[in-house]
Scaffold this active site. Structure first.
Site, PDB file in Angstrom:
ATOM      1  N   CYS A  10      -1.369 -25.742  -1.436  1.00 53.52           N
ATOM      2  CA  CYS A  10      -1.713 -27.073  -0.939  1.00 53.52           C
ATOM      3  C   CYS A  10      -1.404 -28.070  -2.049  1.00 53.52           C
ATOM      4  CB  CYS A  10      -3.197 -27.139  -0.589  1.00 53.52           C
ATOM      5  SG  CYS A  10      -3.786 -28.814  -0.337  1.00 53.52           S
ATOM      6  N   LYS A  53     -16.797  12.893 -13.647  1.00 54.62           N
ATOM      7  CA  LYS A  53     -16.324  12.124 -14.801  1.00 54.62           C
ATOM      8  C   LYS A  53     -16.931  10.727 -14.675  1.00 54.62           C
ATOM      9  CE  LYS A  53     -12.129  11.126 -17.335  1.00 54.62           C
ATOM     10  NZ  LYS A  53     -12.289   9.722 -17.709  1.00 54.62           N
TER      11      LYS A  53
END
Ligand code: IVH
Length: 742
Positions: A469, A135
């Site tokens: 951060c 497929k």
């Protein structure tokens, strides 16, 4: 069609000869990889044909080899009603060990066996011959040939109507624009020479109508090369070959498509008028005769056992294919038997797509590194002993966040099970062999509470699992902030991609995006975008291009600037919504409207709703966004940004200011008050569709909620569609949208 036969013979004959000759060389080069002439010789013939066609416009044929990459960009796609509907295939799944344990199913192939048993029952026989083939993970298209000439190419669309993509498909060299005559009976006869294209020598077996179904895809290797090239050029890269192929086919400019390495393989038949085809094998012989490239291998299985073997063989070999595949398609060989089996409303009963489980491998987790992303998010990444999965080596896998790590009890040294989700992104499924007594990995402890990039403080915001951060000047964020700032939807600084941003930050020219405005021509031109060992000079031309883009950015509208700032929570839609409510950035930074929203939200929900209704604010700007924006402009970082902008003399202005839509007559527009969510593949780019809806007074939001008026659903559309169905939100297609606009 021009009447070629009433023209004086000499130039006409030569044109026909050249076209056939070029088509043949094209085929030899692109599908047989066996060129007979040099590139220069090909070019000479090509130019000769071009010249003759110019002198004889009456010989125009859209399928001439000279017109593969022709024509101006389109405004949009025409719709094509499929001669025969393009159905889908029913999926049957390979069952995982977990499912087997839970359901007591006997074997992973259970659903496939059941499919075969249904065939037996419906045909009343034990041994049914089927074909088994990979497929292809591509984009389904239909090519319709009338009298051997490509009449159109269309996408699947909703199965009944698709987009006319002929102009794009013509650029795919392996697709013949005209068909060589075929003799089905004599399948071993070599292809007829191009000269036999004369209509009077056509064999009686030539199909007058042939609709070939297949997949357009980007070969894996070509995809990787293209993405690497795009990355080098600072252009956005594609997530996977399928997206690249789908995105390319939706381009309106065939010249762009022509530069992208698309390929096509046939796997099915639609409308047909030609010599009878009793089996799939005869259909394949016809395709081979006509030099239409087809999907291979196609295995034939005459029993259940043979079918299972064939499927296993495809599963074993599929990673070496040049396209992505996650399954095998099984089809009944005999076409009369197919008719006997018939169809359900959406799929044939004679075919099934067997979906393989993603391949898994065990390996050792040696270390965990931490990446710092654009918004400062710290992402843990597992460093693995390299293993081969689905045909490629996997040495790293994202661990997402601390929650995920806790849930799976991930720790260094453990043996883990790794798979490629969707055959692309590696993921850790679970720990299979823990290190006795080893503690679960702690991100915070690992980095000592500091950003590994800048040493700045890290924090975990309320409601979020990610560590982040919080240092605005963090260099790890600088590169990503700059590339985001420069991205197309932001300030569109073409040419400023990762490599340039990295060099600018690395060499200390920029720490934040606004530093870009202090760059000089000479700094940019001499910038080393390569490495110390392999320097690469950015150059005068590129430098000038970026300076021009930066100059243009100064007057870009407010919503783009807002989006460019990379403020948390603030997506493109919310940025547009905020720009609609404010004249300029100065006003927004100290916004009375946002203050009102926050005050009302805190007071009570009713007031908030009254506010949202008055300003017709979409769900994109809710209290969370208002909070994030206020917090940003009140923070030291936000104040710094405002100050720098003031120094630079930039105050981005809104180009869509309209705080009270009713007063501005926007409510008269056909889509006023309606909120849309878009999903699936549409005939035009998402952004263009969004603009279309907005220009008619509607709003576009990212997620389906009870407040969504409509889900506009193109081809595909998975989870959003499910959500809409669940919430009973009307689901409409493009045709229905156009009806609403009218
Ligand atoms: S045969 C009636 N063969 O998968 C449909 N389809 O999920 C018969 N596809 O719409 C189609 N590879 O576009 C067939 N080897 C293959 C295929 C294939 C990919 C696509 C096809 C189909 C979709 C269904």
């Amino acid at each position: 069609m021009p009447d070629l036969f009433s023209l004086p013979p000499a130039p006409l004959a030569r044109i026909r000869e050249l076209r056939a000759e070029l088509a043949r060389h094209n085929r030899l080069y692109y599908t047989q990889a066996a060129p007979e002439i040099s590139d220069a010789e090909y070019d000479r013939l090509f130019r000769q044909l071009e010249e003759l066609e110019q002198q004889h416009p009456e010989c125009y044929d859209p399928n001439s080899p000279t017109l593969r990459v022709g024509g101006a960009p389109l405004d949009g796609f025409q719709q094509i009603h499929h001669a025969v509907p393009m159905l889908s295939i029913d999926d049957v799944f390979e069952l995982s060990a977990d499912t087997l344990a839970k359901t007591g199913a006997a074997r992973p192939e259970l659903e496939l066996v059941e499919f075969y048993q249904r065939l037996r029952k419906n045909l009343g026989r034990d041994a049914i011959t089927v074909t088994v083939e990979p497929k292809i993970d591509g984009v389904a298209v239909s090519l319709l040939y009338r009298n051997g000439s490509l009449a159109y190419a269309a996408t699947r669309g909703d199965g009944r109507t698709g987009d006319d993509v002929t102009h794009n498909v013509r650029t795919i060299r392996s697709i013949p624009l005209t068909l060589a005559a075929a003799s089905v009976a004599a399948a071993s006869v070599p292809p007829p020479s191009a000269a036999t294209l004369d209509s009077d020598s056509l064999l009686p077996s030539f199909p007058s109508l042939l609709e070939v179904r297949g997949e357009i895809f980007m070969p894996n290797a070509a995809f990787a090369a293209m993405n690497a090239e795009r990355d080098d050029a600072g252009l956005p890269t594609f997530a996977n070959p399928r997206n690249a192929a789908a995105g390319t086919l939706k381009q309106l400019d065939p010249k762009i498509v022509a530069q992208r390495p698309l390929a096509f393989l046939a796997h099915g038949l639609g409308a047909y008028d030609g010599p009878p085809l009793a089996t799939e094998h005869e259909f394949h012989a016809l395709l081979d005769q006509l030099h239409i490239p087809r999907n291979q291998p196609v295995l034939t299985a005459r029993s259940l056992a043979e079918m299972l073997d064939a499927v296993a063989a495809i599963n074993r070999d599929r990673h070496a294919f040049d396209y992505g595949t996650d399954g095998a398609v099984i089809k009944v060989l005999d076409r009369a038997e197919r008719e006997q089996l018939g169809y359900t409303s959406r799929a044939p009963r004679w075919a099934a797509a067997y979906k393989f489980l993603p391949e898994q491998q065990q390996t050792t987790l040696n270390a965990i590194t931490i990446q710092v992303g654009r918004t400062g998010v710290l992402t843990p990444v597992a460093e693995l002993t390299p293993v081969l999965i689905s045909g490629s080596t996997v040495a790293r896998a994202t661990l997402h966040n601390q929650d995920e790590i806790d849930r799976k009890r991930i720790h260094i040294g453990a043996t883990v099970l790794v798979e490629k989700a969707g055959e692309i992104i590696p993921a850790i499924v679970k720990v299979t062999q823990p290190v006795p007594g080893a503690p679960t990995f702690s991100l915070f402890d690992h980095v000592g509470g500091k950003c590994p990039s800048c040493g700045g403080p890290i924090c975990q915001e309320a409601g979020f699992v990610a560590w982040r951060c919080s240092n605005f000047q963090c260099p790890a964020q600088a590169v990503t902030r700059i590339t985001h700032f420069a991205s197309r939807k932001a300030l569109d600084l073409e040419g400023l991609g990762d490599a340039v941003a990295e060099a600018l930050v690395r060499l200390g020219h920029c720490a934040t995006p606004l530093d870009l405005f202090s760059l000089t021509q000479s700094t940019l031109a001499t910038l080393n975008t390569g490495s110390a060992a392999e320097p690469r000079r950015f150059g005068e031309k590129n430098a000038a291009r970026i300076l021009a883009a930066l100059h243009a950015a100064r007057s870009k509208p407010l919503h783009r600037w807002l989006y460019a700032m990379g403020i948390r929570q603030l997506g493109e839609s919310a940025a547009k919504e905020l720009a609609r409510l404010h004249h300029n950035l100065t006003e927004l930074a100290d916004s009375p409207i946002l203050a009102e929203l926050l005050r009302d939200t805190r007071a009570d929900a009713k007031k908030k709703n009254a506010f949202l209704t008055k300003h017709a604010v979409s769900g994109d700007v809710g209290p969370a966004v208002a909070e994030a924006i206020s917090a940003f402009f009140q923070s030291a970082a936000g104040q710094h940004v405002l100050l720098r902008l003031a120094q630079l003399g930039i105050d981005p202005a809104s180009d869509n200011y309209l705080p009270i839509p009713a007063a501005a007559g926007l409510t008269d527009k056909p889509l006023a008050g309606k909120t849309f969510v878009i999903t699936g593949t549409l005939s035009i780019e998402r952004d263009a569709m969004k603009e279309l809806i907005e220009s008619h007074g509607g709003k576009v939001s990212g997620a389906v909620s009870a407040k969504t008026s409509y889900l506009l659903c193109g081809e595909g559309g998975g989870s959003k569609r499910d959500k809409a169905e669940q919430l009973k939100v009307p689901i409409i297609d493009e045709a229905a949208l156009h009806a609403l606009l009218a």
